[in-house]
Design an enzyme around this catalytic site. Sequence first.
Site, PDB file in Angstrom:
ATOM      1  N   LYS A 114       7.815 -23.335 -66.316  1.00 51.86           N
ATOM      2  CA  LYS A 114       6.803 -22.421 -66.860  1.00 51.86           C
ATOM      3  C   LYS A 114       5.628 -22.256 -65.904  1.00 51.86           C
ATOM      4  O   LYS A 114       5.178 -21.151 -65.626  1.00 51.86           O
ATOM      5  CB  LYS A 114       6.265 -22.943 -68.213  1.00 51.86           C
ATOM      6  CG  LYS A 114       7.303 -22.964 -69.313  1.00 51.86           C
ATOM      7  CD  LYS A 114       6.715 -23.439 -70.625  1.00 51.86           C
ATOM      8  CE  LYS A 114       6.179 -24.862 -70.570  1.00 51.86           C
ATOM      9  NZ  LYS A 114       7.187 -25.875 -70.285  1.00 51.86           N
ATOM     10  N   THR A 115       5.134 -23.388 -65.422  1.00 49.97           N
ATOM     11  CA  THR A 115       3.987 -23.310 -64.525  1.00 49.97           C
ATOM     12  C   THR A 115       4.386 -22.612 -63.232  1.00 49.97           C
ATOM     13  O   THR A 115       3.647 -21.812 -62.675  1.00 49.97           O
ATOM     14  CB  THR A 115       3.422 -24.716 -64.263  1.00 49.97           C
ATOM     15  OG1 THR A 115       3.093 -25.293 -65.529  1.00 49.97           O
ATOM     16  CG2 THR A 115       2.182 -24.662 -63.405  1.00 49.97           C
ATOM     17  N   ASP A 162      -1.732 -21.072 -69.037  1.00 49.31           N
ATOM     18  CA  ASP A 162      -0.730 -22.143 -69.057  1.00 49.31           C
ATOM     19  C   ASP A 162      -0.996 -23.017 -70.287  1.00 49.31           C
ATOM     20  O   ASP A 162      -2.115 -23.064 -70.782  1.00 49.31           O
ATOM     21  CB  ASP A 162      -0.859 -22.990 -67.768  1.00 49.31           C
ATOM     22  CG  ASP A 162       0.412 -23.797 -67.482  1.00 49.31           C
ATOM     23  OD1 ASP A 162       1.372 -23.720 -68.279  1.00 49.31           O
ATOM     24  OD2 ASP A 162       0.446 -24.502 -66.449  1.00 49.31           O
ATOM     25  N   GLU A 163       0.018 -23.707 -70.772  1.00 50.59           N
ATOM     26  CA  GLU A 163      -0.131 -24.623 -71.924  1.00 50.59           C
ATOM     27  C   GLU A 163      -0.752 -23.905 -73.120  1.00 50.59           C
ATOM     28  O   GLU A 163      -1.663 -24.421 -73.769  1.00 50.59           O
ATOM     29  CB  GLU A 163      -1.003 -25.836 -71.541  1.00 50.59           C
ATOM     30  CG  GLU A 163      -0.599 -26.546 -70.261  1.00 50.59           C
ATOM     31  CD  GLU A 163       0.520 -27.565 -70.455  1.00 50.59           C
ATOM     32  OE1 GLU A 163       1.070 -27.672 -71.568  1.00 50.59           O
ATOM     33  OE2 GLU A 163       0.854 -28.230 -69.452  1.00 50.59           O
ATOM     34  N   GLN A 191       5.232 -29.427 -77.091  1.00 53.12           N
ATOM     35  CA  GLN A 191       4.238 -30.188 -76.333  1.00 53.12           C
ATOM     36  C   GLN A 191       2.826 -29.954 -76.838  1.00 53.12           C
ATOM     37  O   GLN A 191       1.855 -30.177 -76.115  1.00 53.12           O
ATOM     38  CB  GLN A 191       4.319 -29.839 -74.847  1.00 53.12           C
ATOM     39  CG  GLN A 191       5.621 -30.281 -74.215  1.00 53.12           C
ATOM     40  CD  GLN A 191       5.590 -30.095 -72.710  1.00 53.12           C
ATOM     41  OE1 GLN A 191       4.928 -30.824 -71.985  1.00 53.12           O
ATOM     42  NE2 GLN A 191       6.305 -29.096 -72.233  1.00 53.12           N
ATOM     43  N   ARG A 248       7.771 -36.432 -68.257  1.00 53.23           N
ATOM     44  CA  ARG A 248       7.044 -36.497 -66.981  1.00 53.23           C
ATOM     45  C   ARG A 248       7.928 -37.098 -65.900  1.00 53.23           C
ATOM     46  O   ARG A 248       7.633 -36.987 -64.714  1.00 53.23           O
ATOM     47  CB  ARG A 248       5.764 -37.359 -67.102  1.00 53.23           C
ATOM     48  CG  ARG A 248       4.679 -36.873 -68.045  1.00 53.23           C
ATOM     49  CD  ARG A 248       4.356 -35.430 -67.874  1.00 53.23           C
ATOM     50  NE  ARG A 248       5.098 -34.615 -68.824  1.00 53.23           N
ATOM     51  CZ  ARG A 248       5.284 -33.305 -68.691  1.00 53.23           C
ATOM     52  NH1 ARG A 248       4.813 -32.661 -67.664  1.00 53.23           N
ATOM     53  NH2 ARG A 248       5.966 -32.625 -69.594  1.00 53.23           N
TER      54      ARG A 248
END
Length: 720
Positions: free
Chosen positions: A35-36, A220-221, A251, A606
């Site tokens: 995504k990023t 983002d996020e 998330q 992560r």
Amino acid sequence: MEVSSIIAPLNDQQRLAVSAPSQAMLVLAGAGSGKTRVLVHRIAWHIKINHISPYHILAVTFTNKAANEMRGRIEDLLNTSARSMWIGTFHGLAHRLLRQHAKQAKLPETFQVMDSDDQLRIVKRLIKNLNLDDSKWPPKQAQWFINAQKDEGVRARHMQDSGDFYLRQMRQIYLAYEELCDRSGLVDFAELLLRAHELLRDNADLLSFYRERFQQVHVDEFQDTNTIQYAWLRLLTEGNNNLFVVGDDDQSIYGWRGAKIENIYAFQKHYPQHGVIRLEQNYRSSGHILKAANTLIANNDNRMGKELWTDAGDGHALALYSAFNEQDEAYFVVEKIRQWVRDGGLRSETAILYRSNAQSRQFEERLMATATPYRVYGGLRFFERMEIKNALAYLRLSSNPHDDASFERVVNTPTRGIGAKTLDDMRILARQQQLSLWQAAQAMLEQNQLPARAANALRGFMNLVLELGRATQNSSLHETVKHVVEASGLIELYKKEKQDKGEARVENLEELVNAARLFDYDRENAENLSELDMFLAHAALEAGEMQGEADEDCVQLMTLHSAKGLEFKLVFLVGMEEGLFPSQQALDDPGRLQEERRLCYVGITRAMQQLYLTHAESRRLYGKDSYPRASRFLRELPQESIQEIRLRANVTRPSAAAPSASATLGGSTFKLGQTVRHEKFGEGVVLQTEGEGDQERVQINFRNAGLKWLMLAYAKLEKV
Ligand code: ATP
Ligand code: MG
């Protein structure tokens, strides 16, 4: 060729998202699916292919670290500078807007950003002023209430009086708080967002200017935006259909701070002409890790539902270690990291992730004992240390003497004989006449209301602040900071403090001078602010990013919350215990429990190559011993993907390197993990032993004195 450098490193779905025509777009996808990466390439695409100037681009990320990385990656892709692009956190961008348009935002030019500690201090004082009993009206709760209202865009004056006694009282505190902040030119974190929203909402000219300026807006996020942040984004993009957001409902981990997962649904309603793209391939983690994440999160309900896959192969199984106490846990983790480094890995590829900041200390001690460089993000952040905050308070006052929070903080630090009575009188006068404390102090001096001693002391303090203000005018930032820490008497104060603690504080103050020297004053984006004011804003907004040498190869320590968006080859998820993770408050709240599970999902995802999970059978935290059960999340993982490193029954010693499991002296045996008492060092836990007979040495982690090696024959240890 340029097109291919932007498009080639993407899969088909990612390409669709990056090259889509300008329109509202939601990329909804699981962790590590790119995504990023899509966001970065989308921005590069706009600049290179659509010829949109970076000046017309806005990007919002979750941390300053992420913002810097993003800018760097875009510049790499484009081979040019993207300096004129606005990219930052919601708070950072809001701050920038308010600085540029302070007047329209109804703020003094010199307004200061205060952190949550300062905010709490003020709330405390107000509760006292209102003659409320702070056991019935805990300041923390009032602070939380105020912030929650602001996150929803609600001012005190908007709150309806429903007749509810509790709400009425809270409203009164909120009102008084707003008044005081306005008077002192203080802005808290939630206020930054709320005011930036009001600024655009209430100034049509400004709004249309920024709508024209920000032709493409990226977030983002997105799952962790709150009501006011989303409202701000809508203001900026309404009618333009140019909001590009990426996120993952699994998330969402800031519900407790007002984040609204519902914004994802709202987005789809508010931008009817939007596109949705889902990404399903995970590029980050090997198979076992991904399977563990998928299996865990399947225990939540109300998910938007997505499954991730990888073609990276199974990789290593997850490793589970049951430590017998928190020191053993730290010992184990640090040994594994050292092994990683011995095998040629970098320290910066490893991360220790924990649920609560207080857990970091054990690891820090062990890392220090083994001389392993590390860096803690968040936690006891550099700018939050007492001595640093005191120095900053002097600096703030020198820039704006009406800053009540700073005035309160240092008026008597170091002590200069200004008594509690004098201060109370000052507060009362300030409240009655709507003055800042500085003005109240001036008035009291003018009216000769104070006993000579108190008056002298107060005058001394005020002259000092004025002098600091003057000194600031003509010197460079680091000279100013150096002058302030010395002239304020802080250095002298801490030099007198006993032993290590005082020394460390003096060192930290020196580090502050150093930080000022290295401070990157971005004149272009300073909006007429002095270097000092920029530095102060930086200290409030970007706390935690100054620690350690930025380019040194360090082990990374952080809470799970601050690990969002990041990735590491080797990850340790520590403290996997009921009451710690999931946290105590979540144990009987199903909503919060699900949020904790999402946090665990964030933690697991992560890891790229290897993930260790650890828990301790006994733990001392916040000064209390407990014998926690292993976290339910461990049971929710696919057992075939987990390898237990060692059966609990076999636990004899914390390190394979330690030569013997117990030490004997005069017939008494010290087991590893045993708590012992030493005459001088107090209580501690036996970590390892070596040597034999007269030469036998034992390593103990003393609660207060830290790690020590002692000769057993002389140590006079008692079992506890
Ligand atoms: P998170 O949900 O944790 O924020 P994300 O969806 O933003 O994750 P990224 O951080 O963008 O994911 O990507 C995860 C990793 O996968 C990164 O190392 C990234 O460089 C890599 N990656 C993403 N897409 C591709 C691709 N098409 N080819 C190769 N590597 C990729
Ligand atoms: Mg990401």
